[in-house]
Scaffold this motif. Structure first.
Motif, short mmCIF file in Angstrom:
data_model
loop_
_atom_site.label_atom_id
_atom_site.label_comp_id
_atom_site.label_asym_id
_atom_site.label_seq_id
_atom_site.Cartn_x
_atom_site.Cartn_y
_atom_site.Cartn_z
N ILE A 164 0.86 -1.17 0.00
CA ILE A 164 0.00 0.00 0.00
C ILE A 164 0.90 1.23 0.00
CG2 ILE A 164 -1.77 1.31 1.23
CD1 ILE A 164 -2.79 -1.28 2.41
N LEU A 165 0.79 2.06 -1.03
CA LEU A 165 1.56 3.29 -1.13
C LEU A 165 0.66 4.45 -0.71
CD1 LEU A 165 3.16 1.26 -2.95
CD2 LEU A 165 3.90 3.25 -4.27
N VAL A 166 1.08 5.16 0.34
CA VAL A 166 0.27 6.25 0.90
C VAL A 166 0.94 7.58 0.54
CG1 VAL A 166 -0.85 7.12 2.97
CG2 VAL A 166 -0.27 4.69 2.81
N PHE A 167 0.20 8.46 -0.12
CA PHE A 167 0.73 9.75 -0.55
C PHE A 167 0.01 10.89 0.18
CE2 PHE A 167 1.36 6.85 -4.12
CZ PHE A 167 2.70 7.08 -4.44
N ASN A 168 0.76 11.99 0.39
CA ASN A 168 0.14 13.17 1.00
C ASN A 168 -0.32 14.18 -0.06
OD1 ASN A 168 2.59 14.12 0.13
ND2 ASN A 168 3.28 14.86 2.13
N HIS A 169 -0.47 13.71 -1.30
CA HIS A 169 -1.00 14.51 -2.40
C HIS A 169 -1.67 13.57 -3.39
CE1 HIS A 169 2.08 13.14 -5.22
NE2 HIS A 169 2.97 13.33 -4.25
N PRO A 170 -2.49 14.11 -4.30
CA PRO A 170 -3.23 13.25 -5.23
C PRO A 170 -2.56 13.04 -6.57
CG PRO A 170 -4.14 15.45 -5.33
CD PRO A 170 -2.98 15.51 -4.34
N PHE A 171 -1.29 13.42 -6.72
CA PHE A 171 -0.66 13.38 -8.04
C PHE A 171 0.09 12.06 -8.25
CE2 PHE A 171 -1.08 17.82 -6.75
CZ PHE A 171 -1.87 18.28 -7.79
N PHE A 172 -0.67 11.01 -8.46
CA PHE A 172 -0.11 9.68 -8.74
C PHE A 172 -1.11 8.92 -9.59
CE2 PHE A 172 -2.42 9.50 -4.71
CZ PHE A 172 -3.26 8.42 -4.90
N ALA A 173 -0.62 7.83 -10.19
CA ALA A 173 -1.49 7.01 -11.05
C ALA A 173 -0.95 5.59 -11.11
CB ALA A 173 -1.58 7.59 -12.46
N MET A 174 -1.88 4.64 -11.24
CA MET A 174 -1.52 3.24 -11.49
C MET A 174 -1.45 3.03 -13.00
SD MET A 174 -1.32 1.51 -8.54
CE MET A 174 -1.51 -0.16 -9.14
N THR A 175 -0.50 2.21 -13.44
CA THR A 175 -0.44 1.88 -14.86
C THR A 175 -1.52 0.87 -15.20
OG1 THR A 175 1.16 0.11 -14.45
CG2 THR A 175 2.04 2.30 -14.96
N ASP A 176 -1.88 0.82 -16.48
CA ASP A 176 -2.84 -0.18 -16.92
C ASP A 176 -2.10 -1.47 -17.28
OD1 ASP A 176 -1.66 0.23 -19.41
OD2 ASP A 176 -3.34 1.39 -20.22
N ALA A 177 -2.80 -2.41 -17.91
CA ALA A 177 -2.21 -3.72 -18.22
C ALA A 177 -1.05 -3.61 -19.20
CB ALA A 177 -3.29 -4.65 -18.77
N GLU A 178 -0.98 -2.52 -19.96
CA GLU A 178 0.09 -2.33 -20.94
C GLU A 178 1.15 -1.36 -20.44
OE1 GLU A 178 -1.67 -1.19 -24.60
OE2 GLU A 178 -2.77 -3.08 -24.86
N GLY A 179 1.08 -0.99 -19.17
CA GLY A 179 2.10 -0.13 -18.58
C GLY A 179 1.89 1.34 -18.79
N ARG A 180 0.76 1.75 -19.35
CA ARG A 180 0.52 3.16 -19.61
C ARG A 180 -0.07 3.85 -18.37
NH1 ARG A 180 -2.81 1.88 -25.00
NH2 ARG A 180 -3.90 0.76 -23.34
N TYR A 181 0.26 5.14 -18.22
CA TYR A 181 -0.24 5.90 -17.08
C TYR A 181 -0.56 7.33 -17.53
CZ TYR A 181 4.08 8.58 -16.82
OH TYR A 181 5.11 9.44 -17.12
N ARG A 182 -1.30 8.04 -16.70
CA ARG A 182 -1.59 9.46 -16.93
C ARG A 182 -1.94 10.10 -15.59
NH1 ARG A 182 -3.24 12.20 -21.71
NH2 ARG A 182 -4.13 14.28 -21.26
N ILE A 183 -1.24 11.18 -15.24
CA ILE A 183 -1.52 11.95 -14.03
C ILE A 183 -2.12 13.28 -14.47
CG2 ILE A 183 -0.60 12.90 -11.90
CD1 ILE A 183 1.74 10.97 -12.14
N GLU A 184 -3.31 13.58 -14.00
CA GLU A 184 -4.06 14.75 -14.45
C GLU A 184 -3.99 15.90 -13.46
OE1 GLU A 184 -5.54 14.91 -17.32
OE2 GLU A 184 -6.14 12.90 -17.97
N ASN A 185 -4.47 17.06 -13.91
CA ASN A 185 -4.69 18.26 -13.07
C ASN A 185 -3.44 18.74 -12.34
OD1 ASN A 185 -7.49 18.39 -13.70
ND2 ASN A 185 -7.87 16.74 -12.22
N ILE A 186 -2.30 18.74 -13.04
CA ILE A 186 -1.05 19.21 -12.46
C ILE A 186 -0.85 20.68 -12.84
CG2 ILE A 186 1.42 18.82 -12.28
CD1 ILE A 186 0.98 16.01 -13.36
N PRO A 187 -0.63 21.57 -11.88
CA PRO A 187 -0.35 22.97 -12.21
C PRO A 187 0.92 23.07 -13.06
CG PRO A 187 -0.90 22.74 -9.90
CD PRO A 187 -0.74 21.35 -10.43
N PRO A 188 1.00 24.03 -13.97
CA PRO A 188 2.20 24.17 -14.82
C PRO A 188 3.46 24.33 -13.98
CG PRO A 188 0.41 25.58 -15.61
CD PRO A 188 -0.04 25.03 -14.28
N GLY A 189 4.54 23.74 -14.45
CA GLY A 189 5.81 23.83 -13.74
C GLY A 189 6.68 22.63 -14.01
#
Length: 222
Positions: A164-189
């Motif tokens: 279990i990976l516990v984060f203090n922010h919501p900017f993470f994502a699990m990969t799908d069956a083909e290893g692809r991921y996408r993290i949304e709603n990140i402020p520019p920077g």
């Protein structure tokens, strides 16, 4: 006394010029793929008398999934929401899912969907607990309040384990069956991004998130 004459068109232009709001930065995203050179083997359970002569198989596809996350959260980007709930089931003497990514304050339910007893526990510094033995159809819960990695086991079945990976922010994502991921709603920077799989973390890689756009970042593990 003579008053200055201000034409309506000029006045409107001055008001509009003074009231024009500054450009608001738009959030973006980072996406890509995590490639695993070598997949961690799935531990085989100890056979029981009922299993003698039968072929024991375990689905290892869950171990192909990785977690990708920002190493640090954007300043002021995390608004504490209502407490979340997640589930880590116990089926066929396996934790499902094998890897669970959550935010701090999340309560995780551990239902027993097998026909046998289980005893979920962890000795991790992030969260140490022991739920004790409980029968089929029952469920017990634990709240996770500190960020970090929690290794989960069953005291009865040594081949059962999960993360279990516990984060203090919501900017993470699990990969799908083909290893692809996408993290949304990140402020520019500019951010350091890390990929994690089965206890192994990549070196941080820099992703520059454009205003309202998307960055691409691939990882190779093992």
């Amino acid at each position: 006394m003579t008053r200055p004459i201000v034409f309506p068109a000029v006045l409107a232009a001055l008001v509009l010029a003074g009231a024009a709001p500054p450009h608001a930065a738009r959030n973006g995203s980072v996406r890509g793929r995590v490639e695993l050179r070598r997949v961690a083997p799935t531990p085989e359970p100890r056979p029981s008398v009922a299993d003698l002569g039968a072929r024991l198989t375990r689905d290892g596809s869950d171990r192909l999934r990785s977690v990708v996350y920002l190493e640090t959260a954007p300043r002021g980007a995390f608004d504490q929401s209502d407490p979340a709930h997640s589930i880590m089931d116990q089926r066929n003497e396996t934790f499902v899912p094998h890897v669970l990514a959550i935010t701090t304050g999340t309560t995780v339910d551990f239902p027993n969907s097998d026909r046998i007893y289980h005893n979920v526990f962890s000795l991790s510094r992030t969260k140490s607990f022991d739920l004790g033995r409980y029968a089929a159809g029952r469920s017990k819960s634990i709240r996770f309040d500190r960020p970090g990695i929690v290794r989960v086991f069953c005291d009865i079945h040594s081949h059962m384990s999960a993360f279990i990976l516990v984060f203090n922010h919501p900017f993470f994502a699990m990969t799908d069956a083909e290893g692809r991921y996408r993290i949304e709603n990140i402020p520019p920077g500019s951010y350091n991004v890390v990929a994690w799989n089965e206890g192994l973390a990549s070196e941080p890689r820099v992703a520059v998130i454009p205003d309202g756009g998307s960055a691409e970042l691939d990882f190779l593990l093992r």
